[in-house]
Write a protein that holds these residues in place. Structure first.
Motif, mmCIF file in Angstrom:
data_model
loop_
_atom_site.group_PDB
_atom_site.id
_atom_site.type_symbol
_atom_site.label_atom_id
_atom_site.label_comp_id
_atom_site.label_asym_id
_atom_site.label_seq_id
_atom_site.Cartn_x
_atom_site.Cartn_y
_atom_site.Cartn_z
ATOM 1 N N ASP A 137 -1.581 4.715 -3.755
ATOM 2 C CA ASP A 137 -2.913 4.207 -3.410
ATOM 3 C C ASP A 137 -3.602 5.210 -2.497
ATOM 4 N N LEU A 138 -2.827 5.817 -1.623
ATOM 5 C CA LEU A 138 -3.402 6.733 -0.646
ATOM 6 C C LEU A 138 -2.771 8.107 -0.782
ATOM 7 N N TRP A 139 -3.644 9.105 -0.807
ATOM 8 C CA TRP A 139 -3.158 10.484 -0.840
ATOM 9 C C TRP A 139 -3.386 11.108 0.526
ATOM 10 N N TYR A 140 -3.017 10.380 1.565
ATOM 11 C CA TYR A 140 -3.166 10.923 2.911
ATOM 12 C C TYR A 140 -2.072 11.959 3.174
ATOM 13 N N GLY A 141 -2.356 12.769 4.158
ATOM 14 C CA GLY A 141 -1.354 13.747 4.560
ATOM 15 C C GLY A 141 -1.221 13.750 6.068
ATOM 16 N N GLU A 142 -0.353 14.606 6.547
ATOM 17 C CA GLU A 142 -0.168 14.703 7.993
ATOM 18 C C GLU A 142 -1.491 15.067 8.677
ATOM 19 N N SER A 143 -2.313 15.845 7.992
ATOM 20 C CA SER A 143 -3.591 16.265 8.592
ATOM 21 C C SER A 143 -4.499 15.070 8.888
ATOM 22 N N ILE B 282 0.871 -1.175 0.000
ATOM 23 C CA ILE B 282 0.000 0.000 0.000
ATOM 24 C C ILE B 282 0.908 1.224 0.000
ATOM 25 N N SER B 283 0.781 2.037 -1.045
ATOM 26 C CA SER B 283 1.655 3.209 -1.102
ATOM 27 C C SER B 283 0.906 4.435 -0.616
ATOM 28 N N ASP B 284 1.592 5.224 0.187
ATOM 29 C CA ASP B 284 0.976 6.425 0.774
ATOM 30 C C ASP B 284 1.931 7.608 0.589
ATOM 31 N N VAL B 285 1.444 8.664 -0.021
ATOM 32 C CA VAL B 285 2.309 9.815 -0.321
ATOM 33 C C VAL B 285 2.658 10.640 0.934
ATOM 34 N N HIS B 286 1.844 10.504 1.951
ATOM 35 C CA HIS B 286 2.060 11.214 3.221
ATOM 36 C C HIS B 286 2.497 12.674 3.010
ATOM 37 N N LEU B 287 1.562 13.437 2.492
ATOM 38 C CA LEU B 287 1.845 14.848 2.201
ATOM 39 C C LEU B 287 2.117 15.664 3.459
ATOM 40 N N GLY B 288 3.024 16.587 3.342
ATOM 41 C CA GLY B 288 3.203 17.571 4.403
ATOM 42 C C GLY B 288 2.150 18.647 4.185
ATOM 43 N N ASP B 289 0.985 18.515 4.860
ATOM 44 C CA ASP B 289 -0.140 19.403 4.533
ATOM 45 C C ASP B 289 -0.680 20.109 5.771
ATOM 46 N N TRP B 290 0.089 20.149 6.834
ATOM 47 C CA TRP B 290 -0.496 20.572 8.099
ATOM 48 C C TRP B 290 0.462 21.440 8.890
ATOM 49 N N TYR C 244 5.972 17.083 13.954
ATOM 50 C CA TYR C 244 6.254 16.042 12.959
ATOM 51 C C TYR C 244 6.192 14.633 13.577
ATOM 52 N N ALA C 245 6.838 14.474 14.733
ATOM 53 C CA ALA C 245 6.859 13.156 15.377
ATOM 54 C C ALA C 245 5.456 12.741 15.816
ATOM 55 N N THR C 246 4.674 13.719 16.286
ATOM 56 C CA THR C 246 3.311 13.406 16.724
ATOM 57 C C THR C 246 2.512 12.829 15.566
ATOM 58 N N THR C 247 2.580 13.505 14.407
ATOM 59 C CA THR C 247 1.788 13.003 13.274
ATOM 60 C C THR C 247 2.331 11.665 12.792
ATOM 61 N N ALA D 155 -3.714 12.396 10.142
ATOM 62 C CA ALA D 155 -3.308 11.725 11.376
ATOM 63 C C ALA D 155 -3.955 12.383 12.589
ATOM 64 N N ASP D 156 -4.488 13.580 12.358
ATOM 65 C CA ASP D 156 -5.012 14.367 13.461
ATOM 66 C C ASP D 156 -6.016 13.610 14.325
ATOM 67 N N LYS D 157 -6.892 12.840 13.643
ATOM 68 C CA LYS D 157 -7.927 12.151 14.417
ATOM 69 C C LYS D 157 -7.389 10.996 15.262
ATOM 70 N N TYR D 158 -6.115 10.661 15.103
ATOM 71 C CA TYR D 158 -5.545 9.581 15.915
ATOM 72 C C TYR D 158 -4.653 10.097 17.046
ATOM 73 N N VAL D 159 -4.532 11.428 17.115
ATOM 74 C CA VAL D 159 -3.622 11.982 18.125
ATOM 75 C C VAL D 159 -4.125 11.722 19.545
#
Ligand code: ARG
Length: 586
Positions: A265-271, A155-163, A324-327, A273-277
């Motif tokens: 596959d996934l265009w997720y970003g740092e944002s 599963i590929s995830d771009v993990h954008l720096g968006d936050w 950064y580490a939190t996300t 991750a917010d709901k898992y903090v």
């Protein structure tokens, strides 16, 4: 599909056992002196210690035992204790026939397929894609394809720096320029109002401007910080403009990655991750591993064996913001929930090593992934200019990816002659593929950790170990097959070995699966590059030495045609996992 190295190892192990030795001594490897033999076994050296006997005596007994086996042309003991093995030609072309029939072309398939989350790309929203992210995209894409070609789920995830702060900077500057935008008014209501559209050129201009301004204008910097914090805590107007920035930026990023044949596959970003903090904080608290330090919340991750200091990982800064580490930690929670992967690989600049060490240790300490889940930072080196420093534009700025690609495409157009093409458009499209092949192979043929020098002339050379040479070799095979009027999808068989070079080429074909195995185990696309280059250069010698078109012996000709077709298929497979597209002619 059986594997030749495994088969030979089994056979030699049995011989060791029959001679009264431990069968684990029978490991066979490819010879590094193909002029002397094809395979070798060095087990007699280890056996010598165990059985207190000279290695050559053990090797001699085992070699004699093996000589009776009809698959071998020769099995010899060579002092001080090597066992040198050469197969009969019949065995070699039998194996080649098996590969020709195998849909995976002999590439070994995972017995227990694994789930791997591959985090690469890592572009930052609102900043144009620049070459700092080029290597991550190229290498990650290739590792994804290699792992998939071997039967794993990736599963590929771009993990954008968006936050992060870069968004705050852009929004703060947009406020200066467009104070009357409705999203900046206290009355803004996302259900009622539409945000003003932003265009990509403005966006690309704004970030560097705002970033520069923040270096000289303290008040502006403070404003950007405040905007970032408010955005992260859900300010409606900022969220609305952020969404617009995301829309424009992601569209542009998709286009740019697309030009490189890189997709996610996934265009997720740092944002995301917010709901898992919150869950992250709960786990850290439950485990009692988070404590306060200078107003921040941190987790200690140093270990006794550390040679250099590994500072505590900061989870919450004193102003309560996430970093950064939190996300990254919260994202691990998300990945574990969604995929329970065996491995999470991060293809990121090697200079981020400390960050990943901290994050991985914290993740294991908190138990957010099982102990045996591999978390690995596949650190990558820098692409340098000829001066040995990170590649820059002529005036010393950061080079945009699109500008870099255009330069290489223009150079490729220059190199190819018009007469090979029906139209200027065909030439242009070919040049685009050649450019990508040149750039990607120039990168992937180096070890991922190593810095390398970006050299357009070298990468575009039709000779030597380049992507250009590889796709050129494919076009030469295409033209042979065209001239013979042969369809490359026709069934093929080998009925003999007619020259030394063919034997070497066939052997290399049979052993290509080993290159894939090595590439995945060592996370080294360079092993695929090496093997593809070996195949192509052996093929070139074979083609130079033999006249396929004029050959009157039909058996010979049909075997040679089979060789052309199989080398072509295999080269295309190698190129495919490198993320390179072939062309019909050039
Ligand atoms: N956006 C980051 C950067 O530009 C790279 C992200 C890498 N991935 C990660 N999970 N940290 O440095």
């Amino acid at each position: 599909m059986t594997n030749i190295i495994n088969d030979l190892t089994k056979c030699v192990s049995k011989a060791f056992e029959e001679c009264g030795y431990d069968k684990s001594l029978g490991t066979v490897s490819v010879s590094d002196r193909l002029d002397l033999c094809q395979f070798q076994c060095n087990g007699a050296f280890a056996g010598a210690k165990q059985y207190k006997k000279a290695p050559f005596m053990i090797a001699d007994e085992v070699a004699k035992k093996l000589s009776g086996n009809e698959i071998f042309k020769s099995v010899e003991m060579v002092k001080p204790g090597f066992i040198n093995i050469t197969l009969k030609d019949g065995e070699i072309f039998k194996k080649a026939n098996e590969i020709a029939e195998d849909t995976n072309l002999g590439i070994p398939q995972a017995e227990k397929p694994e789930t791997i989350v591959l985090d690469y790309g890592g572009a930052n929203v609102a900043k144009p894609l620049h070459i700092g992210h080029l290597r991550s995209a190229i290498i990650g894409e290739s590792l994804k394809r290699i792992a998939r070609a071997m039967g794993n789920k990736v599963i590929s995830d771009v993990h954008l720096g968006d936050w992060g702060l870069q968004i705050g900077l852009v929004i703060a500057e947009l406020m200066v320029r467009n104070p009357d935008w409705i999203c900046f008014s206290p009355d803004f209501d996302p259900d009622k109002h539409k945000v003003d559209p932003i265009n990509v050129d403005d966006l690309n201009e704004i970030y560097p401007f705002a970033s520069q301004k923040s270096k000289v204008d303290e008040a502006f910097k403070e404003k950007a910080r405040a905007v970032t914090a408010e955005l992260q805590s859900g300010h409606k107007g900022y969220i609305a403009v952020w969404k617009e920035i995301m829309r424009v930026s992601v569209k542009d990023l998709k286009e740019n990655y697309g030009k490189l044949y890189v997709d996610f596959d996934l265009w997720y970003g740092e944002s995301d991750a917010d709901k898992y903090v919150d869950e992250l904080l709960d786990v850290l608290n439950e485990k009692g591993i988070m404590h306060e330090s200078d107003g921040a919340m941190v987790v200690d991750v140093e270990e006794e064996t550390d040679k250099a200091a590994v500072p505590p990982v900061i989870i919450k800064k004193s102003d309560n913001s996430n970093i950064y580490a939190t996300t990254d930690l919260a994202t691990i929670i998300q990945r574990q929930k969604d995929f329970a992967p065996n491995r999470i690989w991060y293809v990121v600049d090697k200079r981020q090593e400390l960050h990943f060490t901290q994050v991985f240790r914290c993740a294991k300490k908190a138990g957010i992934v099982p102990e045996d889940t591999e978390l690995a930072h596949l650190g990558i080196g820098t692409m340098n200019g000829k001066d040995g420093k990170p590649y820059k534009t002529r005036d010393g700025g950061v080079m945009r990816l699109s500008d870099l690609l255009n330069t290489v495409i223009e150079a490729a157009v220059e190199k190819m002659s018009d007469e090979n093409f029906d139209s200027a458009q065909e030439k242009r499209e070919t040049a685009e593929k050649v450019a990508i092949a040149a750039v990607k192979f120039g990168d992937l043929s180096n070890h991922i950790l190593k810095d390398y020098i970006f050299d357009i002339d070298k990468f575009l050379s039709f000779e030597g170990k380049t992507g250009t040479y590889l796709i050129y070799t494919v076009t030469r095979i295409n033209s042979i097959l065209r001239n013979l009027g042969v369809d490359d999808s026709q069934p093929i068989t080998f009925n003999g070995v007619y020259s030394d070079i063919e034997r070497e080429l066939l052997l290399n074909i049979i052993l290509s699966g080993e290159a894939f195995k090595h590439a995945l185990a060592e996370r080294a696309p360079s092993a695929i590059c090496d093997n593809a280059y070996r195949l192509a250069s052996l093929f070139s010698t074979f083609y130079h030495d033999n006249h396929i078109l004029g050959e009157t012996d039909k058996d010979k000709q049909s075997t040679w045609i089979s060789l052309c077709i199989l080398v072509r298929r295999l080269l295309l497979k190698h190129l495919d996992v490198l993320g390179i597209k072939a062309v019909e002619r050039m």
